[in-house]
Design an enzyme around this catalytic site. Structure first.
Site, PDB file in Angstrom:
ATOM      1  CG  ASN A  23      17.842  -1.549  25.557  1.00  0.00           C
ATOM      2  OD1 ASN A  23      17.413  -2.131  24.572  1.00  0.00           O
ATOM      3  ND2 ASN A  23      17.729  -0.242  25.719  1.00  0.00           N
ATOM      4  CD  GLU A  58      15.345   0.824  22.909  1.00  0.00           C
ATOM      5  OE1 GLU A  58      16.587   0.805  22.986  1.00  0.00           O
ATOM      6  OE2 GLU A  58      14.731   1.224  21.903  1.00  0.00           O
ATOM      7  CG  ASP A  61      19.479   2.067  28.362  1.00  0.00           C
ATOM      8  OD1 ASP A  61      20.337   2.886  28.762  1.00  0.00           O
ATOM      9  OD2 ASP A  61      19.159   1.952  27.161  1.00  0.00           O
ATOM     10  CG  ASN A  74      19.850   6.138  27.245  1.00  0.00           C
ATOM     11  OD1 ASN A  74      20.714   5.797  26.438  1.00  0.00           O
ATOM     12  ND2 ASN A  74      18.572   5.804  27.110  1.00  0.00           N
ATOM     13  CG  ASP A 125      22.516  -1.135  29.779  1.00  0.00           C
ATOM     14  OD1 ASP A 125      21.304  -0.945  29.604  1.00  0.00           O
ATOM     15  OD2 ASP A 125      23.358  -1.047  28.862  1.00  0.00           O
ATOM     16  CG  ASP A 149      21.757  -1.337  20.340  1.00  0.00           C
ATOM     17  OD1 ASP A 149      20.927  -1.875  21.107  1.00  0.00           O
ATOM     18  OD2 ASP A 149      21.522  -0.273  19.723  1.00  0.00           O
ATOM     19  CG  HIS A 150      21.720  -1.949  25.366  1.00  0.00           C
ATOM     20  ND1 HIS A 150      21.960  -1.011  26.339  1.00  0.00           N
ATOM     21  CD2 HIS A 150      21.114  -1.280  24.346  1.00  0.00           C
ATOM     22  CE1 HIS A 150      21.513   0.168  25.949  1.00  0.00           C
ATOM     23  NE2 HIS A 150      20.994   0.037  24.743  1.00  0.00           N
TER      24      HIS A 150
END
Length: 255
Positions: free
Chosen positions: A7, A34, A146, A148, A216, A245-246
């Site tokens: 991501n 994303e 991802d 989530n 992930d 941030d991933h």
DNA sequence: ATGGTAGGAAGCCTA
């Protein structure tokens, strides 16, 4: 064949990081999430120059997924089946070297007292139905993305801090387990008992304190799991300048 | 208990 999942939180903002990773990681396939851009905004030339084919399912501002591959990409499916009114670009699937590979950006679902949480759960139900269909092919399938979802407390630096969040809610975890119970393997967890994360919040010094979560995942059909030879999480990109941030997670299959 | 950061679009929303 090395397959990675990342991501990038805006493919345009992350282009230097993406080029570094493609240059250094020797991945054959990279599933991106994303993108935060329409198909026309994808930095196609820069990625093609590194020897990758590209298939995107983009959207303005939010979401957007892609599959990059050194091998030809065939039979592309854009959008998760099951709801023609869903306009969010969160799913793309294609065949590469005989492996059916999906890039998934599963809805976050927060705040849980809004319509976002039922949207997440409904989306997961559609993913479960579609994953069941894919299993009937009895061929290698890799569902990477991802999700989530923090599958278990051990996949989180502090389960208490995430209690009640859409990423740890029992409903989210239950639906994730349904994917496992129907026959998919969580590649990372099946291969190692190591505690490792794929996401660290930009805020509160989460990266410096290793306050991460594992959200992930690469889920493998039995025919893919049989070929699994290695897994890993590449933490370096998270520590570089202007990071996502991933960070990428990868597997190798011995086809 | 709150607000902290990042990205995109445009003066807020999503994460």
């Amino acid at each position: 064949m090395k397959i990675a999942c990342w991501n990038v939180n805006s493919v345009k903002a992350r282009l230097p990081r993406l080029i570094d990773y493609l240059t250094e990681s020797s991945v054959d396939v990279l599933c991106l999430q994303e993108l935060k851009t329409i198909d026309e905004g994808f930095p196609r030339e820069e990625v093609e120059a590194l020897g990758y084919h590209i298939e995107t399912h983009g959207q303005k501002t939010y979401n957007g997924v892609a599959i990059l591959s050194k091998f030809p990409i065939e039979d592309v499916l854009r959008g998760l089946p099951g709801d023609d009114s869903d306009e969010q670009a969160r799913y793309i699937e294609a065949t590469i070297n005989g492996v059916r590979i999906a890039s998934i950006y599963l809805p976050n679902g927060n705040p849980v007292d809004t319509e976002k949480f039922p949207y997440k759960l409904g989306w997961m139900d559609r993913l479960i139905s579609h994953a069941e269909k894919l299993l009937t092919s009895e061929t290698p399938v890799v569902l990477s993305g991802d999700y989530n979802v923090i599958p278990q407390d051990e996949d989180c630096y502090d389960a208490k801090a995430w209690e009640g969040d859409a990423l740890t809610r029992p409903e989210s975890r239950h639906k994730f387990r349904q994917l496992l119970n129907m026959g998919y393997t969580d590649a990372y967890r099946s291969f190692t008992p190591d505690i490792n994360y794929t996401f660290w919040d930009y805020q509160r010094g989460a990266w410096q304190k290793d306050n991460g979560i594992r959200i992930d995942h690469l889920l493998l059909s039995p025919q893919a799991a049989d070929q699994l030879t290695n897994v890993g999480i590449d933490k370096a990109p998270r520590g570089q300048e202007r990071p996502s941030d991933h960070t990428p997670i990868w597997i190798t299959l011995d086809l």
